[in-house]
Design a protein around this motif. Structure first.
Motif, PDB file in Angstrom:
ATOM      1  N   ILE A 119      11.180  -1.598   5.144  1.00 17.63           N
ATOM      2  CA  ILE A 119      10.355  -0.403   5.362  1.00 17.63           C
ATOM      3  C   ILE A 119      10.673   0.214   6.720  1.00 17.63           C
ATOM      4  O   ILE A 119      10.874   1.428   6.835  1.00 17.63           O
ATOM      5  CB  ILE A 119       8.853  -0.747   5.236  1.00 17.63           C
ATOM      6  CG1 ILE A 119       8.527  -1.082   3.776  1.00 17.63           C
ATOM      7  CG2 ILE A 119       7.974   0.387   5.757  1.00 17.63           C
ATOM      8  CD1 ILE A 119       7.175  -1.755   3.578  1.00 17.63           C
ATOM      9  N   PHE A 120      10.733  -0.610   7.766  1.00 16.99           N
ATOM     10  CA  PHE A 120      11.041  -0.098   9.098  1.00 16.99           C
ATOM     11  C   PHE A 120      12.417   0.560   9.113  1.00 16.99           C
ATOM     12  O   PHE A 120      12.598   1.621   9.708  1.00 16.99           O
ATOM     13  CB  PHE A 120      10.983  -1.237  10.126  1.00 16.99           C
ATOM     14  CG  PHE A 120       9.610  -1.494  10.668  1.00 16.99           C
ATOM     15  CD1 PHE A 120       9.340  -1.335  12.018  1.00 16.99           C
ATOM     16  CD2 PHE A 120       8.575  -1.898   9.839  1.00 16.99           C
ATOM     17  CE1 PHE A 120       8.068  -1.576  12.534  1.00 16.99           C
ATOM     18  CE2 PHE A 120       7.318  -2.138  10.334  1.00 16.99           C
ATOM     19  CZ  PHE A 120       7.051  -1.979  11.691  1.00 16.99           C
ATOM     20  N   GLU A 136       3.181   1.250   1.864  1.00 17.36           N
ATOM     21  CA  GLU A 136       4.607   1.084   1.569  1.00 17.36           C
ATOM     22  C   GLU A 136       4.871  -0.259   0.880  1.00 17.36           C
ATOM     23  O   GLU A 136       5.675  -0.334  -0.045  1.00 17.36           O
ATOM     24  CB  GLU A 136       5.440   1.193   2.851  1.00 17.36           C
ATOM     25  CG  GLU A 136       5.456   2.573   3.461  1.00 17.36           C
ATOM     26  CD  GLU A 136       6.230   3.580   2.633  1.00 17.36           C
ATOM     27  OE1 GLU A 136       7.198   3.192   1.938  1.00 17.36           O
ATOM     28  OE2 GLU A 136       5.870   4.761   2.673  1.00 17.36           O
ATOM     29  N   LEU A 137       4.207  -1.311   1.328  1.00 20.63           N
ATOM     30  CA  LEU A 137       4.368  -2.617   0.679  1.00 20.63           C
ATOM     31  C   LEU A 137       3.886  -2.563  -0.767  1.00 20.63           C
ATOM     32  O   LEU A 137       4.537  -3.074  -1.672  1.00 20.63           O
ATOM     33  CB  LEU A 137       3.617  -3.707   1.452  1.00 20.63           C
ATOM     34  CG  LEU A 137       4.250  -4.138   2.775  1.00 20.63           C
ATOM     35  CD1 LEU A 137       3.264  -4.964   3.601  1.00 20.63           C
ATOM     36  CD2 LEU A 137       5.537  -4.913   2.544  1.00 20.63           C
ATOM     37  N   HIS A 138       2.748  -1.918  -0.995  1.00 22.56           N
ATOM     38  CA  HIS A 138       2.221  -1.794  -2.363  1.00 22.56           C
ATOM     39  C   HIS A 138       3.162  -0.977  -3.256  1.00 22.56           C
ATOM     40  O   HIS A 138       3.188  -1.178  -4.471  1.00 22.56           O
ATOM     41  CB  HIS A 138       0.846  -1.134  -2.353  1.00 22.56           C
ATOM     42  CG  HIS A 138      -0.243  -2.022  -1.837  1.00 22.56           C
ATOM     43  ND1 HIS A 138      -1.552  -1.618  -1.783  1.00 22.56           N
ATOM     44  CD2 HIS A 138      -0.240  -3.282  -1.339  1.00 22.56           C
ATOM     45  CE1 HIS A 138      -2.296  -2.584  -1.286  1.00 22.56           C
ATOM     46  NE2 HIS A 138      -1.521  -3.619  -1.005  1.00 22.56           N
ATOM     47  N   THR A 146       0.757  -6.104  -4.495  1.00 21.98           N
ATOM     48  CA  THR A 146      -0.429  -5.562  -5.167  1.00 21.98           C
ATOM     49  C   THR A 146      -1.252  -6.661  -5.820  1.00 21.98           C
ATOM     50  O   THR A 146      -2.358  -6.406  -6.295  1.00 21.98           O
ATOM     51  CB  THR A 146      -0.047  -4.515  -6.236  1.00 21.98           C
ATOM     52  OG1 THR A 146       0.829  -5.130  -7.166  1.00 21.98           O
ATOM     53  CG2 THR A 146       0.598  -3.300  -5.601  1.00 21.98           C
ATOM     54  N   ASP A 147      -0.706  -7.876  -5.820  1.00 26.86           N
ATOM     55  CA  ASP A 147      -1.432  -8.998  -6.421  1.00 26.86           C
ATOM     56  C   ASP A 147      -1.044 -10.293  -5.717  1.00 26.86           C
ATOM     57  O   ASP A 147      -0.201 -11.042  -6.180  1.00 26.86           O
ATOM     58  CB  ASP A 147      -1.125  -9.091  -7.912  1.00 26.86           C
ATOM     59  CG  ASP A 147      -1.930 -10.198  -8.588  1.00 26.86           C
ATOM     60  OD1 ASP A 147      -2.900 -10.689  -7.985  1.00 26.86           O
ATOM     61  OD2 ASP A 147      -1.582 -10.561  -9.717  1.00 26.86           O
ATOM     62  N   LEU A 153      -2.716  -6.954  -1.193  1.00 31.54           N
ATOM     63  CA  LEU A 153      -2.585  -7.243   0.231  1.00 31.54           C
ATOM     64  C   LEU A 153      -3.351  -6.188   1.019  1.00 31.54           C
ATOM     65  O   LEU A 153      -3.230  -4.992   0.750  1.00 31.54           O
ATOM     66  CB  LEU A 153      -1.103  -7.232   0.629  1.00 31.54           C
ATOM     67  CG  LEU A 153      -0.787  -7.568   2.077  1.00 31.54           C
ATOM     68  CD1 LEU A 153      -1.085  -9.048   2.353  1.00 31.54           C
ATOM     69  CD2 LEU A 153       0.655  -7.260   2.394  1.00 31.54           C
ATOM     70  N   ASP A 154      -4.173  -6.619   1.972  1.00 27.00           N
ATOM     71  CA  ASP A 154      -4.897  -5.683   2.840  1.00 27.00           C
ATOM     72  C   ASP A 154      -4.584  -6.039   4.290  1.00 27.00           C
ATOM     73  O   ASP A 154      -3.823  -6.976   4.560  1.00 27.00           O
ATOM     74  CB  ASP A 154      -6.408  -5.717   2.561  1.00 27.00           C
ATOM     75  CG  ASP A 154      -7.028  -7.092   2.742  1.00 27.00           C
ATOM     76  OD1 ASP A 154      -6.407  -7.961   3.401  1.00 27.00           O
ATOM     77  OD2 ASP A 154      -8.140  -7.305   2.225  1.00 27.00           O
TER      78      ASP A 154
END
Length: 178
Positions: A119-120, A136-138, A146-147, A153-154
């Motif tokens: 992502i970076f 971005e991770l989701h 997402t699971d 993930l939060d």
């Protein structure tokens, strides 16, 4: 799964649907009815090429040997008999499942760091707001974010998973606490 099972099977990895992903409802009766013509065509095809396929010794991708070769032989022979794009498609699948997918999976922490690095790099930045990083991770289609143990993930879980894993230029635990 234990090696005694995975070395005697073709493993197809499935992913759990994302919490925000809509899927069509599955009814077995509908699938049986819709697949009847395909099943009939397959039965006819097997009748025509069954003996040829059972005796075939298809060329296999380099590195596929022993038990994996034994497992993939009938599938490659069927693909060769089908013709068209199937021989190459089957060999690509064989290479993927035997040579690429059998590598040891990275731990969740290593996967998290690799995805963050990606992502970076894509954003051409060395800083990102946590909420944007999580979005971005989701958005990573085959990512587990997402699971993670039944929940997306939060920021709290991101912090928990990354504690003690960061190292590198100009980063330290004391600097991160400020």
């Amino acid at each position: 799964m234990p090696d005694t099972i995975t070395t005697r099977a073709i493993t197809v990895h499935m992913r759990k649907r994302r919490f925000d992903e809509l899927v069509e409802e599955f009814f077995e009766e509908d699938v049986e009815r819709e697949s009847a013509p395909v099943r009939a065509e397959l039965a006819e095809s097997v009748g025509r090429v069954g003996d040829e396929v059972s005796r075939a010794r298809p060329e296999r991708p380099d590195g596929v040997r022993d038990r994996a070769a034994e497992i993939w032989r009938p599938l490659l022979a069927i693909a060769d008999a089908a013709g068209g794009h199937w021989p190459e498609t089957a060999r690509r699948a064989c290479r993927h499942f035997v040579l690429e997918a059998t590598a040891q999976p990275a731990s969740i922490g290593v996967r998290l760091l690799a995805d963050i690095r990606q992502i970076f790099t894509a954003e051409h930045t060395d800083r990102i707001v946590t909420a944007e990083l999580i979005r971005e991770l989701h958005a990573i289609e085959d990512g587990p974010w997402t699971d993670v143990q039944g929940k997306p993930l939060d920021s709290r879980r991101l912090a928990k998973n990354s504690t003690g894993t960061w190292s590198g230029r100009g980063t330290s635990r004391s600097a991160a606490r400020r």
